[in-house]
Design a protein around this motif. Structure first.
Motif, PDB file in Angstrom:
ATOM      1  N   VAL A 170       0.833  -1.200   0.000  1.00 45.30           N
ATOM      2  CA  VAL A 170       0.000   0.000   0.000  1.00 45.30           C
ATOM      3  C   VAL A 170       0.870   1.254   0.000  1.00 45.30           C
ATOM      4  N   THR A 171       1.939   1.224   0.787  1.00 41.35           N
ATOM      5  CA  THR A 171       2.857   2.367   0.840  1.00 41.35           C
ATOM      6  C   THR A 171       3.504   2.614  -0.518  1.00 41.35           C
TER       7      THR A 171
ATOM      8  N   LYS B 170       2.430   1.755  -3.400  1.00 43.09           N
ATOM      9  CA  LYS B 170       1.407   2.212  -4.334  1.00 43.09           C
ATOM     10  C   LYS B 170       1.145   3.708  -4.155  1.00 43.09           C
ATOM     11  N   LYS B 171       1.107   4.140  -2.919  1.00 46.15           N
ATOM     12  CA  LYS B 171       0.874   5.572  -2.665  1.00 46.15           C
ATOM     13  C   LYS B 171       1.996   6.428  -3.237  1.00 46.15           C
ATOM     14  N   ARG B 172       3.236   5.921  -3.098  1.00 46.30           N
ATOM     15  CA  ARG B 172       4.362   6.670  -3.663  1.00 46.30           C
ATOM     16  C   ARG B 172       4.226   6.788  -5.173  1.00 46.30           C
TER      17      ARG B 172
ATOM     18  N   GLN C 179       1.469   6.694  -6.866  1.00 43.46           N
ATOM     19  CA  GLN C 179       0.362   7.600  -7.179  1.00 43.46           C
ATOM     20  C   GLN C 179       0.809   9.054  -7.100  1.00 43.46           C
TER      21      GLN C 179
ATOM     22  N   GLU D 246      -3.446  -2.167  -7.472  1.00 41.11           N
ATOM     23  CA  GLU D 246      -4.702  -1.904  -6.774  1.00 41.11           C
ATOM     24  C   GLU D 246      -5.571  -3.157  -6.709  1.00 41.11           C
TER      25      GLU D 246
END
Lengths: 92, 256
Positions: free
Chosen positions: B52-53, B55-57, B59, B113
């Motif tokens: 999740v981390t 993926k956030k980066r 994004q 995702e």
């Protein structure tokens, strides 16, 4: 007959359903041996669907060994080819 | 059943009987196994959090690229309005390169995702499976200490042994998948960092090597099309910064 879908749970199946599963299962082996991935995937999907639809899930407090254990639903063609031998699918 | 399931059963049962043979005290073995599964579940959770981390980066990176696209587009418009077509072309070429990058990045993000979603569902199932194992092991522990008929215990023991092996298998597969996903997310992340776009919006300096390569890369067709469109818009009087070239801006002409 008690059948377990590995990583999922146990089901009680009637004899005629077991026969249908068995037939599909043998076809799945034939597909693996023929290297036909698409056919294997479809047959294996049918096996899992049949057990889930026709089987009666065992209650939480029923402790039985299974007569047959079906490989995990997400088993890949590669894994099936390994014939589940060695360290293929099952960790020690 | 001789098929796939038959072979699989044989392997599983061999492993279970080995497991049970080793156990001197079933309750201890079951307790140990339960503790271990709980620990492993923590690893699955941690792996998922890492994904999740990452993926956030990605994004965030994607948002930055999107801003650059907008900025370059504006700059191209300004350059053209100022009569500097070469500069406008360079800006559009960079925009095209960033858009291509952005597309690949967005694809990776949406794939992560959907994987993340299925892993989250998987994790919930795993949790309830461990819970069910916990209650089953209590049943057999009670039976064992009450020293009931050996036969009954051994049938139940096989059942619990099988359950234990099955939880172990489910856990192992969840861990493997989480690990794969984490490795992939990190790979994309590192690729992004390595190719870090230093501010490509810095126009003005003369053409360098990269500019020329970029130009070749994007083949010019998209850029040409956009350039023409911008010119037409400017000619129609819709330009934002245009005071020059509002009449007939000659293609490839001298800056006014």
């Amino acid at each position: 007959m008690i059948v377990r879908i590995a990583t999922e749970g146990q089901y009680r199946l009637d004899g005629d359903v077991v026969e249908r599963v068995n037939a599909l299962d043998n076809d799945a082996v034939a597909a693996v041996e023929a290297g036909d991935e698409a056919r294997f995937t479809e047959l294996f999907r049918q096996i899992i669907a049949l057990i889930r639809a026709e089987g009666e899930p065992l209650a939480e407090d029923e402790l039985h060994g299974s007569d047959v254990i079906v490989p995990p639903p997400d088993t890949s063609f590669e894994e099936a080819r390994h014939e589940f031998s060695g360290d293929g699918l099952i960790p020690d | 059943m001789a098929g796939l399931s038959g072979r699989f059963s044989t392997v599983v049962k061999a492993k279970i009987s080995k497991l049970l043979d080793r156990a001197e005290d079933p309750s201890e073995t079951l307790e140990y196994s339960y503790q271990k599964q709980m620990e492993l579940l923590q690893n699955v959770k941690k792996g998922l959090a890492d994904v999740v981390t990452a993926k956030k980066r990605l994004q965030l990176q994607s948002q930055k690229l999107e801003q650059q696209v907008v900025k370059l587009d504006t700059q191209a418009r300004q350059a053209l309005a100022g009569g500097n077509e070469a500069l406008a072309r360079t800006a559009l070429e960079r925009k095209a390169a960033i858009q291509a990058e952005l597309q690949g990045l967005d694809g990776q993000i949406s794939e992560l995702e959907s994987q993340q979603q299925s892993m989250t569902e998987n994790q919930a199932k795993l949790q309830s499976k461990i819970e069910s194992f916990r209650s089953k092991k209590e049943v057999i522990k009670a039976q064992y200490s009450a020293a009931e008929a050996q036969v009954r215990i051994s049938e139940a023991a096989t059942g619990v042994g099988e359950e234990m092996a099955d939880v172990g298998l489910a856990m192992q597969r969840a861990l493997d998948k989480t690990e794969n996903m984490r490795a992939r997310a990190q790979a994309v992340d590192e690729l992004e960092k390595a190719g870090a776009f230093e501010d490509l919006t810095q126009l003005g300096a003369g053409e360098d090597d990269i500019d020329r390569q970029l130009k070749e890369l994007s083949g010019g067709t998209q850029v040409d099309g956009e350039l023409e469109k911008m010119k037409a818009e400017l000619a129609a009087g819709g330009g934002s910064a245009g005071e020059l070239g509002s009449g007939d801006a000659p293609a490839g002409g001298e800056p006014a």
